[in-house]
Design an enzyme around this catalytic site. Sequence first.
Site, short mmCIF file in Angstrom:
data_model
loop_
_atom_site.label_atom_id
_atom_site.label_comp_id
_atom_site.label_asym_id
_atom_site.label_seq_id
_atom_site.Cartn_x
_atom_site.Cartn_y
_atom_site.Cartn_z
N ASP A 153 -1.35 -76.24 53.65
CA ASP A 153 -2.51 -75.37 53.45
C ASP A 153 -2.79 -75.15 51.97
O ASP A 153 -3.12 -74.05 51.53
CB ASP A 153 -2.33 -74.03 54.17
CG ASP A 153 -1.16 -73.22 53.63
OD1 ASP A 153 -0.36 -73.79 52.85
OD2 ASP A 153 -1.06 -72.04 53.97
N ASP B 104 -5.76 -77.09 60.62
CA ASP B 104 -6.27 -76.81 59.27
C ASP B 104 -6.33 -78.05 58.38
O ASP B 104 -6.89 -78.00 57.28
CB ASP B 104 -5.44 -75.75 58.53
CG ASP B 104 -5.48 -74.39 59.21
OD1 ASP B 104 -6.35 -74.18 60.08
OD2 ASP B 104 -4.64 -73.54 58.88
N ASP C 136 1.40 -64.40 60.23
CA ASP C 136 0.56 -65.36 59.52
C ASP C 136 1.01 -65.54 58.08
O ASP C 136 0.59 -66.48 57.41
CB ASP C 136 -0.90 -64.90 59.52
CG ASP C 136 -1.52 -64.91 60.91
OD1 ASP C 136 -1.21 -65.84 61.68
OD2 ASP C 136 -2.30 -64.00 61.23
#
Length: 347
Positions: free
Chosen positions: A141, A181, A322
């Site tokens: 990410d 993602d 998260d």
Amino acid sequence: MATVEKRRRPYFKGDFLSKRRGLIAALILVALAISLVLVGFGIHLARSVFFQVTSQPPQVGTTFLAPAESKAQHAIDAGVPMDDAERAATEFLATQPTAYWLTPEQDPPGTAGGTINSMVAQAREQGVSLSVVIYGLSERDCGNHSAGGLHPEDYLPWVQEISAALKLAPDLQKVVILEPDSLALAPECGNLDDRVNQLRSAVEELAAPATWIYLDGGHSNWLPAEQMAELIDLVGVNDRIRGFATNVSNYQSSYDEFAYATALSARLGGLHAVIDTSRNGVATAGSDWCNPAGQRIGAPGGTYGDNVVDTNIWVKPPGESDGPCNGGPAPGAWWPTAAKELTQDAL
């Protein structure tokens, strides 16, 4: 002229027994033949049902495994300190069908295949399908909370290990959500070409009968459908995947996700979708993706679908953080406080 007397052959009890034995033998042969026909039909029927189940994509009514390897179950087994409400929430979530995330941090090379073998055995025993997430790209990410992953040279061998284990279970319906993602973040990360090549190679390794692959599809509050479709098209594997996964680890409403999936599918030649409903029960988070307060679990997997959305799945395990934001621990760590909040309307 002398009369010749015709003598009848004397009747012996043995004659009757001989005839009866012959009749019984004949009946046995007939019964055996019928049995063989029925067995053959049964085998044919079983094979037919087997191929119908394993050759179909997930759909409304599909039940997925609640893996014994879940972090909820690990927290229970490890005796993680929890109050009564947190423990009740954790025990509840440990029993809910949820995808298992294969990461190199948790399932490094050399162990990932064993993890798959264990879950395959559980799914076979319970008569359910298996859903896994492969999440191991380098700098997943762009260096945010879930930074890490494998070195590019190590990624494909790791995927090959996972693929080899999955291919040992042609009798099991398997859903693979590949690198959430990865595509939606690629323009921001500045590594689109690398990611496209890695994803293409991964799909080529994973593609097999009874394995349904879904690429990253972002979500309705992120990239426009036109841009997301272009990114998926760049991978060049639309003929080898089932489609894309949306709302993974996010909180958007199912209504918005269905509309988004339909718009995206129309630009991708009719590819199908799965939607993550693990934490969209109230869908009030807006653009806040990192442990937003006040959220709830959504509809259980296999609850609904349409001509585009195969079904919904709990992809992100509710109760896993998260990241270190809004009071949460490290990404992926079990967070009893979140488990309690997410399930308070369900218990």
